[in-house]
Scaffold this motif. Structure first.
Motif, PDB file in Angstrom:
ATOM      1  N   ALA A   1      29.273  49.673  25.224  1.00 58.39           N
ATOM      2  CA  ALA A   1      28.847  50.852  25.982  1.00 58.39           C
ATOM      3  C   ALA A   1      30.011  51.660  26.543  1.00 58.39           C
ATOM      4  O   ALA A   1      29.791  52.776  27.036  1.00 58.39           O
ATOM      5  N   LEU A   2      31.228  51.110  26.487  1.00 60.66           N
ATOM      6  CA  LEU A   2      32.387  51.781  27.086  1.00 60.66           C
ATOM      7  C   LEU A   2      33.490  52.001  26.052  1.00 60.66           C
ATOM      8  O   LEU A   2      34.586  51.443  26.170  1.00 60.66           O
ATOM      9  N   PRO A   3      33.247  52.798  25.032  1.00 56.03           N
ATOM     10  CA  PRO A   3      34.337  53.086  24.099  1.00 56.03           C
ATOM     11  C   PRO A   3      35.485  53.785  24.817  1.00 56.03           C
ATOM     12  O   PRO A   3      35.278  54.606  25.705  1.00 56.03           O
ATOM     13  N   GLY A   4      36.686  53.407  24.460  1.00 58.57           N
ATOM     14  CA  GLY A   4      37.858  53.967  25.125  1.00 58.57           C
ATOM     15  C   GLY A   4      38.338  53.144  26.297  1.00 58.57           C
ATOM     16  O   GLY A   4      39.408  53.425  26.852  1.00 58.57           O
ATOM     17  N   TYR A   5      37.562  52.122  26.697  1.00 57.73           N
ATOM     18  CA  TYR A   5      37.965  51.223  27.773  1.00 57.73           C
ATOM     19  C   TYR A   5      38.304  49.857  27.197  1.00 57.73           C
ATOM     20  O   TYR A   5      37.660  49.383  26.264  1.00 57.73           O
TER      21      TYR A   5
ATOM     22  N   THR B   1      24.638  27.963  23.380  1.00 58.86           N
ATOM     23  CA  THR B   1      25.773  28.778  23.817  1.00 58.86           C
ATOM     24  C   THR B   1      26.224  28.350  25.205  1.00 58.86           C
ATOM     25  O   THR B   1      25.459  27.782  25.985  1.00 58.86           O
ATOM     26  N   ARG B   2      27.462  28.685  25.513  1.00 61.70           N
ATOM     27  CA  ARG B   2      27.969  28.484  26.860  1.00 61.70           C
ATOM     28  C   ARG B   2      27.365  29.542  27.768  1.00 61.70           C
ATOM     29  O   ARG B   2      27.052  30.656  27.341  1.00 61.70           O
ATOM     30  N   GLN B   3      27.247  29.222  29.045  1.00 59.69           N
ATOM     31  CA  GLN B   3      26.769  30.161  30.047  1.00 59.69           C
ATOM     32  C   GLN B   3      27.941  30.573  30.918  1.00 59.69           C
ATOM     33  O   GLN B   3      28.668  29.728  31.444  1.00 59.69           O
ATOM     34  N   ARG B   4      28.114  31.888  31.073  1.00 58.87           N
ATOM     35  CA  ARG B   4      29.210  32.419  31.879  1.00 58.87           C
ATOM     36  C   ARG B   4      28.671  33.489  32.811  1.00 58.87           C
ATOM     37  O   ARG B   4      27.794  34.270  32.437  1.00 58.87           O
ATOM     38  N   PHE B   5      29.253  33.531  34.020  1.00 55.76           N
ATOM     39  CA  PHE B   5      28.808  34.479  35.041  1.00 55.76           C
ATOM     40  C   PHE B   5      30.023  34.816  35.886  1.00 55.76           C
ATOM     41  O   PHE B   5      30.755  33.921  36.323  1.00 55.76           O
ATOM     42  N   GLY B   6      30.266  36.104  36.093  1.00 56.01           N
ATOM     43  CA  GLY B   6      31.454  36.451  36.862  1.00 56.01           C
ATOM     44  C   GLY B   6      31.658  37.935  37.020  1.00 56.01           C
ATOM     45  O   GLY B   6      30.705  38.721  37.080  1.00 56.01           O
ATOM     46  N   ASN B   7      32.929  38.311  37.079  1.00 59.64           N
ATOM     47  CA  ASN B   7      33.340  39.681  37.378  1.00 59.64           C
ATOM     48  C   ASN B   7      34.078  40.280  36.190  1.00 59.64           C
ATOM     49  O   ASN B   7      34.708  39.571  35.412  1.00 59.64           O
ATOM     50  N   LEU B   8      34.031  41.589  36.102  1.00 58.98           N
ATOM     51  CA  LEU B   8      34.584  42.282  34.938  1.00 58.98           C
ATOM     52  C   LEU B   8      35.335  43.519  35.398  1.00 58.98           C
ATOM     53  O   LEU B   8      34.907  44.202  36.337  1.00 58.98           O
ATOM     54  N   ILE B   9      36.452  43.778  34.740  1.00 54.55           N
ATOM     55  CA  ILE B   9      37.182  45.031  34.937  1.00 54.55           C
ATOM     56  C   ILE B   9      37.277  45.736  33.594  1.00 54.55           C
ATOM     57  O   ILE B   9      37.679  45.136  32.595  1.00 54.55           O
ATOM     58  N   ALA B  10      36.893  46.993  33.583  1.00 52.08           N
ATOM     59  CA  ALA B  10      37.064  47.855  32.415  1.00 52.08           C
ATOM     60  C   ALA B  10      38.009  48.985  32.805  1.00 52.08           C
ATOM     61  O   ALA B  10      37.881  49.560  33.892  1.00 52.08           O
ATOM     62  N   THR B  11      38.953  49.289  31.940  1.00 56.27           N
ATOM     63  CA  THR B  11      39.929  50.324  32.278  1.00 56.27           C
ATOM     64  C   THR B  11      40.351  51.109  31.055  1.00 56.27           C
ATOM     65  O   THR B  11      40.395  50.579  29.944  1.00 56.27           O
TER      66      THR B  11
END
Length: 288
Positions: A64-68, A85-95
């Motif tokens: 959803a974030l082309p260019g990032y 599958t593994r389960q993951r939950f956390g924080n994300l940075i897109a730049t």
């Protein structure tokens, strides 16, 4: 330079609909195409979260974030017998800024048997800001446990103090050839720290982050810099009937960035999460 933070509640709006594209379209439009986006509560393969199913929301964010560039820091990364599958939950940075370093940090998780809890993490990058290297971190502190939340705030202060000390006295340049782990790298003294801190302004964790202990505080609340004398409005449960709204989402800056804070805005209208997003604009030209 614009930086947006938002606890997206695994992209679940108050209408119960989980839609990554819908949330990110709003973030891009309201945030004026931010240079950095910090998101909390991003899930991979968690069908127990209402509406999330088996979705890999990290990959959906990338799409959803082309260019990032997208960097995910999992506070929880686990596999349960019988699951594919593994389960993951956390924080994300897109730049969309050049990324110089990637340095996630697991936060303290002291025992507190009286409180429900889960591990917490700081997603952290060093990016090339218009004026130089800058650390950006996105985090989500403990909700139920005040002791864990305070320990995590202290770790974030230590993260800043240590990085500033290393930037002031960088490691010696050895004789190793380029492209080895000992090669020189940028060290940024200044940082932006954002996220859901689960701490109103009177909470000990908030005070820890902004306290002037033995000198300058590690962090300043960017809202108070942009709106002196005006408390930040609530950011959590703003539109939930019968709930008490809470101020707990913040944008913090280190003191060296204070003069760059041009504006801080809060989107109090959106219903796309149980939290409201915040946007900060930093002046590129100060000190140039």
């Amino acid at each position: 330079m614009r930086i947006l933070t938002w606890n997206v509640q695994w992209f679940r709006g108050l209408d119960g609909r989980v839609d990554v594209d819908r949330v990110l379209r709003h973030a891009l439009d309201w945030g004026e195409q931010p240079h950095v986006i910090g998101l909390q509560e991003v899930a991979q393969h968690y069908p127990g979260l209402e509406g999330a199913g088996e979705a890999d929301q990290v990959e959906q964010v990338r799409a959803a974030l082309p260019g990032y560039e997208v960097f995910f820091a999992a506070a929880i990364d686990e596999w349960r017998p019988g699951r594919p599958t593994r389960q993951r939950f956390g924080n994300l940075i897109a730049t969309r800024l050049p990324v110089l370093r990637v340095q996630p940090l697991a936060l303290p998780y002291p025992a507190d048997p009286a409180a429900p809890s889960m591990p917490r993490v700081l997603a952290a990058l060093t990016v090339q800001a218009p004026w130089g290297a800058l650390r950006v971190g996105a985090t989500h502190l403990a909700y139920y446990s005040a002791a864990q939340r305070l320990a995590q705030a202290r770790a974030l202060v230590a993260w800043q103090r240590e990085a500033a000390a290393v930037a002031a006295q960088p490691p010696a340049v050895g004789e190793e050839p380029p492209d080895t782990p000992f090669q020189p790298r940028p060290h940024a003294a200044e940082a932006v720290l954002m996220g859901d801190f689960n701490a109103p302004p009177h909470d000990a964790a908030y005070r820890e982050l902004t306290a002037a202990a033995g000198g300058a505080p590690a962090f300043l609340d960017a809202w108070t810099l942009a709106h002196p004398g005006t408390p930040q409005p609530p950011t959590f449960r703003v539109h939930e009937s019968g709930a008490q709204p809470v101020t707990c989402d913040y944008l913090f800056v280190t003191p060296g960035l204070a003069a760059r804070v041009r504006r801080v805005s809060l989107d109090s209208a959106t219903l796309l999460s149980d939290h409201q997003p915040l946007l900060m604009e930093l002046d590129d030209a100060i000190g140039v």
